[in-house]
Enzyme design. Sequence first.
Site, PDB file in Angstrom:
ATOM      1  N   CYS A 173      17.939  33.839  -7.684  1.00 54.90           N
ATOM      2  CA  CYS A 173      16.777  33.274  -8.382  1.00 54.90           C
ATOM      3  C   CYS A 173      17.082  33.059  -9.860  1.00 54.90           C
ATOM      4  CB  CYS A 173      15.575  34.201  -8.204  1.00 54.90           C
ATOM      5  SG  CYS A 173      14.107  33.607  -9.055  1.00 54.90           S
ATOM      6  N   CYS A 184      14.066  33.785 -12.133  1.00 51.27           N
ATOM      7  CA  CYS A 184      13.813  35.219 -12.376  1.00 51.27           C
ATOM      8  C   CYS A 184      14.863  35.829 -13.302  1.00 51.27           C
ATOM      9  CB  CYS A 184      13.854  36.017 -11.068  1.00 51.27           C
ATOM     10  SG  CYS A 184      13.113  35.205  -9.659  1.00 51.27           S
ATOM     11  N   ASP A 185      16.128  35.476 -13.102  1.00 54.04           N
ATOM     12  CA  ASP A 185      17.213  36.230 -13.752  1.00 54.04           C
ATOM     13  C   ASP A 185      17.994  35.448 -14.803  1.00 54.04           C
ATOM     14  OD1 ASP A 185      16.599  38.356 -12.070  1.00 54.04           O
ATOM     15  OD2 ASP A 185      17.952  37.652 -10.498  1.00 54.04           O
TER      16      ASP A 185
END
Length: 314
Positions: A136, A139-140
């Site tokens: 992701c 997300c990261d």
Amino acid sequence: MTREHIDIAIIGGGPAGLAAALYAARGRAKTVVFERGLPGGQIVTTDWVENYPGFPKGISGSDLGELMTAQAEEHGAIIRTFSPVEGVRTEGGKFVLTSEGEEFEAHSVILATGAIPRKLGIPGEAEFTGRGVSWCATCDGALFKDKTVAVIGGGDAAVEEAMFLTKFATRVHLIHRRDELRATKCIQERCFANDKIEMELSRVPAQIVGEGGKVAAIRLESTIGEPDKLLPLDGVFIFVGVHPVNELAKELCELSDSGYISIDHDGRTSVPGLFAAGDVTQSELKQVITAAAKGASAAFEALRYVDAANVCTI
Ligand code: NAP
């Protein structure tokens, strides 16, 4: 155990499930969406969606998910978040769903359980997940500011996410097993114009190498007989396609050889009263727009099924 009655139960709260909920609720069926996490599905982890009609400049995946959820709720659908469905069985012509120790009786069920990212199955992938290996970018990605990362895959997801990662990383290696990308042409054009992206074509990852408990390099094999290559880097983002979330479906209805739910043009499965839509079904084009459209069709047919039995409870 007393069971709550539902006219149309929808399992999965991604674009297919939320569109189905909108249509089912507007058809005045008691509609409940069971979502194991937060609604929105895979788009929530997508930075920017620019091919869903109505948003000329695009829209963030999480905003689109929130809008779809709000619209379904506005029309009367009940969205149960963090409510995984552990089992579905047929009983007396109805479906009995179990979720977190409760049972629900549904006249019709729409499976919209979606798909999850595929794994590579190479050494280092599991060991360094969360320590440099990610599925992701939204997300990261920010964890890799001024670092070097690799993106594996050549489809829409890999190429779009590689471009997103250039907001943070100084260099993004895009590693693809063939000499041409699979992604949509207009996405490819932007990728080729981005000088932070370096292509590694005709290469497959063979090992993710760690040092001090985190990712330090990736070893690539050639698919055209060239020597292996070791790329030093800080993160590896994997986008090599998806596979269907079919655990509930495989106990209930027919699946294709590759594990997708077999449906007819209108979303009917092999079981009367059981419908399916979105990425868990066999379909060529897996997009937000097709998932939403198929969700609408499945809900339309589920409403006809429920109405034919004259059992709508609202
Ligand atoms: P995809 O289109 O199936 O692409 C997967 C990519 O991973 C392919 O390039 C494939 O290579 C490669 N691959 C598969 N297994 C591999 C392995 N073991 N090792 C190395 N590479 C491997 O998957 P996706 O990009 O996740 O997209 C899934 C669906 O969502 C698609 O229908 C896509 O169009 C859609 N999507 C759309 C958008 C958008 O419209 N903006 C964004 C994201 C996703 P080959 O090409 O050689 O097969």
